[in-house]
Design an enzyme around this catalytic site. Structure first.
Site, PDB file in Angstrom:
ATOM      1  N   GLY A  41       0.821  -1.199   0.000  1.00  6.63           N
ATOM      2  CA  GLY A  41       0.000   0.000   0.000  1.00  6.63           C
ATOM      3  C   GLY A  41       0.853   1.246   0.000  1.00  6.63           C
ATOM      4  O   GLY A  41       1.963   1.261   0.530  1.00  6.63           O
ATOM      5  N   ASN A  49       3.018   0.616  10.516  1.00  8.57           N
ATOM      6  CA  ASN A  49       2.190  -0.585  10.661  1.00  8.57           C
ATOM      7  C   ASN A  49       2.112  -1.089  12.103  1.00  8.57           C
ATOM      8  O   ASN A  49       1.069  -1.563  12.542  1.00  8.57           O
ATOM      9  CB  ASN A  49       2.741  -1.717   9.793  1.00  8.57           C
ATOM     10  CG  ASN A  49       1.903  -1.994   8.563  1.00  8.57           C
ATOM     11  OD1 ASN A  49       1.617  -1.091   7.796  1.00  8.57           O
ATOM     12  ND2 ASN A  49       1.518  -3.236   8.377  1.00  8.57           N
ATOM     13  N   ASN A 109       2.037  -8.945   8.057  1.00  9.19           N
ATOM     14  CA  ASN A 109       0.686  -8.467   7.760  1.00  9.19           C
ATOM     15  C   ASN A 109       0.522  -8.333   6.244  1.00  9.19           C
ATOM     16  O   ASN A 109       1.345  -7.684   5.592  1.00  9.19           O
ATOM     17  CB  ASN A 109       0.487  -7.113   8.453  1.00  9.19           C
ATOM     18  CG  ASN A 109      -0.776  -6.375   8.030  1.00  9.19           C
ATOM     19  OD1 ASN A 109      -0.746  -5.178   7.804  1.00  9.19           O
ATOM     20  ND2 ASN A 109      -1.869  -7.079   7.942  1.00  9.19           N
ATOM     21  N   SER A 179     -12.917   5.977  12.148  1.00  8.24           N
ATOM     22  CA  SER A 179     -12.776   7.157  13.000  1.00  8.24           C
ATOM     23  C   SER A 179     -11.548   7.076  13.901  1.00  8.24           C
ATOM     24  O   SER A 179     -11.106   8.095  14.446  1.00  8.24           O
ATOM     25  CB  SER A 179     -14.023   7.339  13.873  1.00  8.24           C
ATOM     26  OG  SER A 179     -14.103   6.315  14.861  1.00  8.24           O
ATOM     27  N   ARG A 189       2.339   8.203   6.035  1.00 14.20           N
ATOM     28  CA  ARG A 189       2.166   7.444   4.804  1.00 14.20           C
ATOM     29  C   ARG A 189       2.151   8.349   3.575  1.00 14.20           C
ATOM     30  O   ARG A 189       2.665   7.961   2.517  1.00 14.20           O
ATOM     31  CB  ARG A 189       0.901   6.586   4.888  1.00 14.20           C
ATOM     32  CG  ARG A 189       1.044   5.461   5.902  1.00 14.20           C
ATOM     33  CD  ARG A 189      -0.160   4.533   5.898  1.00 14.20           C
ATOM     34  NE  ARG A 189      -0.258   3.783   4.672  1.00 14.20           N
ATOM     35  CZ  ARG A 189      -0.174   2.455   4.575  1.00 14.20           C
ATOM     36  NH1 ARG A 189       0.070   1.728   5.658  1.00 14.20           N
ATOM     37  NH2 ARG A 189      -0.312   1.849   3.408  1.00 14.20           N
ATOM     38  N   HIS A 256      -8.749  -4.918   8.059  1.00 16.91           N
ATOM     39  CA  HIS A 256      -7.493  -5.512   7.614  1.00 16.91           C
ATOM     40  C   HIS A 256      -6.368  -5.357   8.639  1.00 16.91           C
ATOM     41  O   HIS A 256      -5.346  -6.020   8.514  1.00 16.91           O
ATOM     42  CB  HIS A 256      -7.089  -4.850   6.292  1.00 16.91           C
ATOM     43  CG  HIS A 256      -6.010  -5.555   5.536  1.00 16.91           C
ATOM     44  ND1 HIS A 256      -6.039  -6.914   5.272  1.00 16.91           N
ATOM     45  CD2 HIS A 256      -4.857  -5.093   4.962  1.00 16.91           C
ATOM     46  CE1 HIS A 256      -4.956  -7.258   4.575  1.00 16.91           C
ATOM     47  NE2 HIS A 256      -4.224  -6.171   4.384  1.00 16.91           N
ATOM     48  N   TRP A 257      -6.567  -4.480   9.610  1.00 15.92           N
ATOM     49  CA  TRP A 257      -5.510  -4.175  10.574  1.00 15.92           C
ATOM     50  C   TRP A 257      -5.901  -4.618  11.976  1.00 15.92           C
ATOM     51  O   TRP A 257      -6.208  -3.796  12.841  1.00 15.92           O
ATOM     52  CB  TRP A 257      -5.211  -2.676  10.553  1.00 15.92           C
ATOM     53  CG  TRP A 257      -4.089  -2.309   9.642  1.00 15.92           C
ATOM     54  CD1 TRP A 257      -3.450  -3.099   8.747  1.00 15.92           C
ATOM     55  CD2 TRP A 257      -3.456  -1.016   9.550  1.00 15.92           C
ATOM     56  NE1 TRP A 257      -2.460  -2.404   8.095  1.00 15.92           N
ATOM     57  CE2 TRP A 257      -2.446  -1.133   8.566  1.00 15.92           C
ATOM     58  CE3 TRP A 257      -3.648   0.198  10.193  1.00 15.92           C
ATOM     59  CZ2 TRP A 257      -1.625  -0.050   8.218  1.00 15.92           C
ATOM     60  CZ3 TRP A 257      -2.835   1.266   9.846  1.00 15.92           C
ATOM     61  CH2 TRP A 257      -1.833   1.146   8.873  1.00 15.92           C
TER      62      TRP A 257
END
Length: 277
Positions: A41, A49, A109, A179, A189, A256-257
């Protein structure tokens, strides 16, 4: 391409591979080694991460290597390579060899999870245990490219420079509850994304390793959110069915996290797995 001087990320150590490629990593704590492998990403890095996780592992008595994969974070970002799984596995295995680590827990991940699986298959002696967070590499490429998160990630990266609004649009799909996205994470990022080469995602080929999972000897602990928009949660069952020693924690109202949305559960479960298997 390596414009990492002004990135809003901590500066750790650098290791130069035999190819001349320079990889950046944080080396925190002492004890048995855990290698943290982040996902892909735009703008990803080891620190962004896992910043909410590795300090707990340091306190518990582990040496934590947070690697920036080539093309990410403060590591070199060559424009003339194919960013496929073999390339990443080569780089990570050479990195470990270069710093003198012969055996460790591989914690990955997404793309990092696929690299962990690839390393365990190619260098089984290196992998003491695997901790996988919604790993790639267990579906066909076409399946991933039907996922809304992957589609948005690729379209944003191909559209041009990624600012805060574009990054928020993509990162909001990482989480069930967007949120909780912190501004500093988005800023980290965005700063990295503008330094990344255009071929990074177009050449990122990861094979489906499902048929080889039974070759992995070491125990596996996995995590998956049932609301994952990037890697389908069906991958958890594929690993459980295919691997010799695998268990998964699957969470609803989670994207996803897992390590961000359920930080305490993730940290506690991993440390128990590291201690007791």
């Amino acid at each position: 391409m390596n414009q990492s001087v002004d990135l809003p990320l901590p500066v750790g150590e650098y290791q130069t591979l035999p190819s001349g490629l320079r990889l950046h990593y944080l080396d925190e704590g002492q004890g048995p080694v855990v290698l943290w492998l982040h996902g892909s990403g735009p703008g990803a890095s080891g620190f962004s991460n896992f910043k909410g996780n590795y300090p707990e592992f340091v306190a518990a008595g582990y040496r934590n290597l947070l690697l920036d994969l080539p093309g990410f974070g403060r590591s070199d970002k060559p424009e003339d390579v194919q960013y496929n799984l073999d390339f990443f596995v080569d780089c990570v295995s050479q990195f470990l060899e270069g710093i003198g680590v012969t055996r460790c827990t591989l914690l990955g991940n997404s793309l990092g999870g696929a690299i962990a699986l690839g390393l365990a298959l190619r260098h089984p002696q290196m992998a003491e245990k695997l901790i996988l967070l919604a790993p790639g590499g267990v579906e066909e490429r076409e399946t991933y490219f039907q996922m809304s998160g992957i589609l948005r990630m690729v379209s944003l990266f191909n559209a041009g420079p990624i600012g805060m609004a574009e990054m928020r649009s993509m990162m909001s799909l990482q989480l069930f509850d967007p949120s909780i996205l912190p501004e500093d994470l988005l800023q980290e990022r965005v700063a990295v994304a503008v330094t990344q080469p255009k071929n990074l995602f177009s050449t990122m080929m990861v094979p489906n390793m499902e048929s080889r999972l039974d070759e992995i000897q070491c125990p596996i602990l996995g995590f998956w959110g049932s609301n994952d928009h990037f890697n389908p949660v069906s991958g958890a069952q594929r690993i459980i069915d295919g691997a010799r020693q695998a268990r998964f924690i699957i969470l609803n109202q989670c994207g996803h996290w897992v390590q961000v949305e359920h930080r305490e559960l993730f940290n506690r479960s991993c440390l128990e797995f590291l201690r007791f298997g």
